[in-house]
Design a protein around this motif. Structure first.
Motif, mmCIF file in Angstrom:
data_model
loop_
_atom_site.group_PDB
_atom_site.id
_atom_site.type_symbol
_atom_site.label_atom_id
_atom_site.label_comp_id
_atom_site.label_asym_id
_atom_site.label_seq_id
_atom_site.Cartn_x
_atom_site.Cartn_y
_atom_site.Cartn_z
ATOM 1 N N SER A 56 0.831 -1.300 0.052
ATOM 2 C CA SER A 56 0.163 -0.031 -0.134
ATOM 3 C C SER A 56 0.699 1.126 0.147
ATOM 4 C CB SER A 56 -0.897 0.082 1.298
ATOM 5 O OG SER A 56 -1.752 1.148 1.464
ATOM 6 N N ARG A 72 -11.297 6.493 -1.994
ATOM 7 C CA ARG A 72 -12.071 6.249 -0.800
ATOM 8 C C ARG A 72 -12.599 4.822 -0.767
ATOM 9 N NH1 ARG A 72 -16.963 5.017 -0.013
ATOM 10 N NH2 ARG A 72 -17.776 5.432 -2.039
ATOM 11 N N GLY A 80 -9.381 2.724 0.066
ATOM 12 C CA GLY A 80 -9.026 2.882 1.583
ATOM 13 C C GLY A 80 -9.718 2.253 2.386
ATOM 14 N N GLN A 81 -11.366 2.347 2.365
ATOM 15 C CA GLN A 81 -12.220 1.667 3.096
ATOM 16 C C GLN A 81 -11.736 0.054 3.028
ATOM 17 O OE1 GLN A 81 -16.233 2.585 1.848
ATOM 18 N NE2 GLN A 81 -16.547 3.715 3.962
ATOM 19 N N GLY A 99 -9.202 -0.578 5.587
ATOM 20 C CA GLY A 99 -9.013 -0.071 6.700
ATOM 21 C C GLY A 99 -8.643 1.372 7.059
ATOM 22 N N LYS A 100 -8.365 2.236 6.062
ATOM 23 C CA LYS A 100 -7.771 3.470 5.927
ATOM 24 C C LYS A 100 -8.773 4.359 5.572
ATOM 25 C CE LYS A 100 -3.892 1.571 7.150
ATOM 26 N NZ LYS A 100 -2.974 1.821 8.380
ATOM 27 N N ALA A 101 -8.497 5.701 5.709
ATOM 28 C CA ALA A 101 -9.473 6.743 5.160
ATOM 29 C C ALA A 101 -9.437 6.665 3.661
ATOM 30 C CB ALA A 101 -9.063 8.072 5.540
ATOM 31 N N GLU A 102 -8.256 6.930 3.099
ATOM 32 C CA GLU A 102 -8.042 6.938 1.502
ATOM 33 C C GLU A 102 -6.797 6.187 1.105
ATOM 34 O OE1 GLU A 102 -8.285 10.921 0.209
ATOM 35 O OE2 GLU A 102 -10.435 10.994 0.602
ATOM 36 N N ARG A 103 -6.910 5.607 0.247
ATOM 37 C CA ARG A 103 -5.634 5.057 -0.473
ATOM 38 C C ARG A 103 -5.614 5.160 -2.182
ATOM 39 N NH1 ARG A 103 -1.645 4.764 2.467
ATOM 40 N NH2 ARG A 103 -2.361 3.882 4.341
#
Length: 109
Positions: A22, A71, A74-75, A78-82
């Motif tokens: 990631s 979004r 990320g979801q 488990g993160k806000a955004e990737r």
């Protein structure tokens, strides 16, 4: 669960299995070392970022998809955004690719 949701859940599974790179550095390292089996770059990433990953993946022969936004990526992990993630396990990448193939809008570059 539809195919789109299933694909995203496979990304979460890859993370939990330790088979997901990631972020810019992690994904570039995986692509260059040929451990990346499939790369996802966010559909809403900058044009420069999308071109950079498209070019690098084409050079190394790694499938790339831009079907999810930052979004959603990320979801799924488990993160806000990737902006970018890569699956590094052949088995999991096959599950992801089969699930993606069912999406009408999906194309691998």
């Amino acid at each position: 669960m539809n195919d789109r949701e299933r694909t995203l859940s496979y990304l979460g599974l890859a993370l939990r299995a330790g088979k997901l790179a990631s972020g810019d550095e992690g994904v570039m390292k995986a692509v260059r070392s040929r451990t990346a089996c499939i790369v996802f770059v966010a559909s809403d990433a900058s044009d420069n970022a999308r071109k950079k990953y498209r070019d690098k993946c084409e050079y190394y022969g790694v499938p790339i998809s831009d079907v999810f936004d930052r979004r959603e990526l990320g979801q799924s992990v488990g993160k806000a955004e990737r902006v970018v993630v890569a699956v590094t396990d052949k088995g999991l990448s096959e599950l992801v690719r089969k699930s993606l193939a069912k999406h009408a809008e999906v194309g691998f570059h």
